[in-house]
Enzyme design. Structure first.
Site, short mmCIF file in Angstrom:
data_model
loop_
_atom_site.label_atom_id
_atom_site.label_comp_id
_atom_site.label_asym_id
_atom_site.label_seq_id
_atom_site.Cartn_x
_atom_site.Cartn_y
_atom_site.Cartn_z
N ASP A 271 62.28 47.37 60.97
CA ASP A 271 61.09 48.12 61.40
C ASP A 271 60.97 48.11 62.91
O ASP A 271 60.78 47.05 63.52
CB ASP A 271 59.84 47.47 60.80
N ASP B 60 57.71 51.93 50.86
CA ASP B 60 57.64 50.92 51.92
C ASP B 60 56.21 50.44 52.15
O ASP B 60 55.36 51.20 52.62
CB ASP B 60 58.22 51.52 53.22
C1 DX5 Z 1 55.16 48.50 57.69
C2 DX5 Z 1 56.66 48.42 57.64
C3 DX5 Z 1 57.17 47.78 56.40
C4 DX5 Z 1 56.79 46.33 56.29
C5 DX5 Z 1 56.75 45.97 54.84
O1 DX5 Z 1 54.78 49.17 58.83
O2 DX5 Z 1 57.22 49.72 57.70
O3 DX5 Z 1 58.57 47.93 56.26
O4 DX5 Z 1 57.70 45.48 56.95
O5 DX5 Z 1 56.22 44.70 54.71
P1 DX5 Z 1 55.48 44.21 53.40
O6 DX5 Z 1 56.48 44.27 52.29
O7 DX5 Z 1 55.06 42.82 53.76
O8 DX5 Z 1 54.32 45.14 53.16
ZN ZN Z 2 59.43 49.93 57.19
#
Ligand code: DX5
Ligand code: ZN
Length: 216
Positions: A33, A173
């Site tokens: 990310d 996601d």
């Molecule tokens: C949010 C990101 C995600 C995040 C997901 O902005 O794009 O990829 O890292 O994390 P979790 O699984 O903890 O929601």
């Molecule tokens: Zn992401």
């Protein structure tokens, strides 16, 4: 079902071990990310960390750009080894051109949409999208709660893709865990990104396996 652990939730003090855990697990991709503090209200990491991950990773790098005007940095991330490069629909003025460019470099092109963006916004361009990423939280932070309306958007995305006979994969996601993985799979998700569920569990490898083994 492909599983992409999000490194944002990893312990950066032992990044190498975390990457080795993903290598040795049933995970399919590394999800990275990239946040610029402009498109989203948070800053994540950049070149040195991506280089360190790429050095250890033995699986494809799925790079999710949460940055304004991503065209400025496509070459950078392609050269760092992106296998999938995802831009946000909301951040691109000329999405068609951006996708053409990514694909011309032999990299899979992804488009992410925020929770407020309609799936139908992508109807005229869906055949160019390798990965359609439905954000199931507002992007910017890990560890947020899954937004329930994602299920309906997933159903819409699935039928849009089926109706246009293209091979676009649907990625979900944000807020993904064992509790929603099987329903997401039933509705047609192809890739699940999971950060905190994987890295804050006692046995991350088992957590990855639990996402992988949801039954239809
Ligand atoms: C949010 C990101 C995600 C995040 C997901 O902005 O794009 O990829 O890292 O994390 P979790 O699984 O903890 O929601
Ligand atoms: Zn992401």
């Amino acid at each position: 079902m492909l599983i992409a652990p999000s490194i944002l939730a990893a312990d950066f003090g032992k990044l190498k071990q975390e990457c080795m855990m993903v290598n040795e697990s049933k995970a399919d991709w590394f999800h990275l990310d990239i946040m610029d503090g402009m498109f989203v209200p948070n800053i994540s990491f950049g070149t040195p960390i991506i280089k360190a991950i790429a050095k250890t990773a033995t699986k494809p790098l799925d790079i999710h750009l949460m940055i304004v005007n991503p065209d400025r940095y496509l070459d950078l991330f392609i050269n760092l080894g992106a296998d999938v490069l995802t831009v946000h629909y909301e951040a691109c003025n000329h999405l068609h051109r951006t996708l053409e460019y990514i694909k011309s470099k032999g990299v899979k092109a992804g488009v992410a949409i925020n929770p407020h963006t309609n799936v139908s916004s992508l109807e005229s361009i869906i055949d160019m999208i390798d990965i359609l990423c439905l954000m199931s939280v507002n992007p910017g932070f890990g560890g947020q709660k899954f937004i329930q309306s994602t299920y309906e958007k997933l159903t819409q995305a699935k039928s849009m893709i089926d109706n246009s006979f293209c091979r676009t994969l649907i990625e979900i996601d944000g807020g993904v865990s064992f509790t929603n993985a099987s329903r997401l799979q039933e509705l047609g998700a192809d890739v699940l990104v999971a950060g905190s569920y994987v890295f804050s569990s006692k046995d991350p490898r088992l957590a990855i396996e639990s996402l992988k083994n949801t039954h239809r």
